[in-house]
Write an enzyme that holds these catalytic residues in place. Structure first.
Site, PDB file in Angstrom:
ATOM      1  N   SER A 163       5.963   2.876   0.932  1.00 41.40           N
ATOM      2  CA  SER A 163       4.827   2.769   1.848  1.00 41.40           C
ATOM      3  C   SER A 163       4.562   4.111   2.551  1.00 41.40           C
ATOM      4  O   SER A 163       4.341   5.097   1.870  1.00 41.40           O
ATOM      5  CB  SER A 163       5.103   1.628   2.828  1.00 41.40           C
ATOM      6  OG  SER A 163       3.936   1.239   3.486  1.00 41.40           O
ATOM      7  N   ASP A 201      -1.961  -5.678  -2.871  1.00 42.01           N
ATOM      8  CA  ASP A 201      -1.613  -4.631  -1.916  1.00 42.01           C
ATOM      9  C   ASP A 201      -2.838  -3.747  -1.705  1.00 42.01           C
ATOM     10  O   ASP A 201      -3.423  -3.262  -2.682  1.00 42.01           O
ATOM     11  CB  ASP A 201      -0.450  -3.809  -2.497  1.00 42.01           C
ATOM     12  CG  ASP A 201       0.040  -2.715  -1.551  1.00 42.01           C
ATOM     13  OD1 ASP A 201      -0.531  -2.584  -0.452  1.00 42.01           O
ATOM     14  OD2 ASP A 201       0.976  -1.999  -1.940  1.00 42.01           O
ATOM     15  N   HIS A 238       2.523  -6.116  -0.780  1.00 44.81           N
ATOM     16  CA  HIS A 238       3.025  -4.957  -0.073  1.00 44.81           C
ATOM     17  C   HIS A 238       4.299  -5.279   0.706  1.00 44.81           C
ATOM     18  O   HIS A 238       4.356  -6.255   1.426  1.00 44.81           O
ATOM     19  CB  HIS A 238       1.983  -4.370   0.881  1.00 44.81           C
ATOM     20  CG  HIS A 238       2.394  -3.024   1.392  1.00 44.81           C
ATOM     21  ND1 HIS A 238       2.197  -1.870   0.668  1.00 44.81           N
ATOM     22  CD2 HIS A 238       3.066  -2.651   2.498  1.00 44.81           C
ATOM     23  CE1 HIS A 238       2.708  -0.848   1.326  1.00 44.81           C
ATOM     24  NE2 HIS A 238       3.238  -1.290   2.449  1.00 44.81           N
TER      25      HIS A 238
END
Ligand SMILES: *[C@@H]1O[C@H](CO)[C@@H](O)[C@H](O)[C@H]1NC(C)=O
Ligand SMILES: *[C@@H]1O[C@H](CO)[C@@H](O)[C@H](O)[C@H]1NC(C)=O
Length: 398
Positions: A184, A338, A368
């Site tokens: 991320s 995501d 995600h």
């Protein structure tokens, strides 16, 4: 209706609201996942109130932290690298040869997260166990107290400190077998430091592998197909990703508002759009049903005031081809569900075009953050399977 039944009704509606997660059917849902989602939503919704009351930002997230605890197989220490806190995991067993190393950068939107979070602590231990690697997990400073480029610079300084001959020797690390990885926002920082270190004359060591797990790679276009399709999924809805992006650069809410409607670019920066043009960079199947419109420049002043998002150290997708050439073997993991999916896919196209060796894993039923749900805390089957595959890949390639 009596007061009691009204209270009951309201409680039921609230409970249903919090327990409802609008996840696509394909995704495995467990009660632990639901509870995590509830916790996360409550934290995000209470945040403005807690902030007003003067508490430190994202206070509730601290419950996820665990102390550095060594066991029979691994020594875990919290220490400083160049004044930046890091958690280091070193295998206990003596080794006759030098070990590989993973330099890991945690996620959390440049604002939350810690190497001490149980999910990252657990990943560090798994890397030690499966790879017999030394793992360095960084704790860079966070938004909103610190803005770009502090996060980037903290990570870069730590990495450079680690890559010195003396430090590598101290930890018994083989300089030819080092991986820089992150998820991320950590994947964003990993991509950015890998670009910079290639062209740093002070660094003689070449990183062997970079691994980018559902990375965020650009803040120019907030209207990619993946943002459109997954805007309302839990854990990382569009509004939250936009909040994290804008908070990386400023606490001024004007940027966040403009980003939400994709109006934050300026005419002067339109030459950069080609680097994030999903119409040319996405594979056909991800473009299906979407019509390309380029970002507009309603609030051109913002791009001038908060130019950080135009900086390649914040948006690694903005790098020229010449900067991408020579990057190490790259592993990119993307998830179907995501908002950041297309960032990863576009970087994949860019790297391939620049001749970089790339390995891509697309998880059709992934969302995600889902890798973090493989730890004993939540233990989703799909997460555990992908984590194991990931560790196996690292073992074979690092
Ligand atoms: C240490 O390693 C051994 C052998 O792999 C394993 O059986 C044991 O469970 C490990 N201990 C801990 C605390 O993880
Ligand atoms: C994006 O790509 C499409 C073609 O795939 C092109 O028509 C459009 O002009 C491009 N836009 C920008 C801003 O580069």
């Amino acid at each position: 209706m009596g007061r009691k039944s009204l209270c009951l009704l309201i409680s039921c509606v609230l409970l249903a609201y919090y327990l409802y997660i609008p996840l696509p059917d394909k995704i495995e849902v467990s009660w632990k996942l639901m509870l995590t989602s509830v916790f996360f939503r409550i934290e995000m919704q209470l945040e403005p109130l807690l902030e007003m009351l003067g508490f430190k930002p994202f206070l509730l997230m601290d419950v996820l932290e665990v102390p550095p605890t060594s066991d029979e197989n691994v020594t875990v220490t919290d220490t400083l690298f160049n004044n930046v806190p890091v958690r280091v995991f070193v295998p206990k067993q003596k080794s006759s040869t030098l070990r590989r190393a993973v330099f890991y950068i945690h996620g959390g939107g440049w604002a939350i997260g810690s190497a001490a979070w149980i999910i990252y602590d657990d990943l560090g231990r798994q890397m030690v166990e499966k790879l017999d690697a030394v793992v360095v997990s960084t704790n860079y400073r966070l938004a909103p107290q610190y803005h770009f480029p502090t996060q980037f610079e903290d990570v870069y300084d730590t990495l450079k400190w680690f890559l010195r001959k003396k430090v590598l020797a101290e930890y018994g690390v083989d300089p030819a077998r080092i991986c820089v990885a992150g998820d991320s926002a950590g994947g964003n920082l990993a991509a950015a430091v890998n670009q910079k270190i290639l062209n740093d004359p002070e660094v003689k060591i070449k990183i062997k592998i970079q691994s980018l797990i559902y990375p965020a790679l650009q803040a120019l276009d907030m209207d990619l197909p993946s943002y459109r399709e997954n805007a309302h999924l839990p854990f990382l809805p569009k509004y939250l990703m936009v909040m994290f992006w804008s908070m990386y650069f400023t606490s001024d809410k004007a940027l966040e508002e403009a980003m939400l409607t994709n109006q934050h670019n300026s005419v002067e920066s339109s030459h950069l759009f080609k680097f994030v043009n999903w119409s040319t960079l996405l594979p056909e199947r991800f473009k299906k049903g979407h019509v390309y419109t380029h970002p507009i420049h309603e609030r051109s002043d913002l791009a001038k005031k908060f130019s950080g998002f135009l900086d390649v150290r914040a948006s690694p997708l903005l790098a020229e081809d010449s900067m991408l050439k020579g990057l190490p073997l790259t592993h990119i993991l993307t998830c179907q569900y995501d908002v950041l999916r297309d960032d990863g896919l576009m970087y994949l196209s860019r790297l391939k075009a620049a001749g970089v060796q790339v390995v891509h894993e697309h998880v059709e039923n992934g969302f995600h953050g889902f890798l973090s749900f493989g730890s004993p805390l939540i233990d989703l089957k799909v997460s555990r399977r992908v984590v194991n595959k990931y560790l196996k890949w690292l073992k074979e390639n690092l």
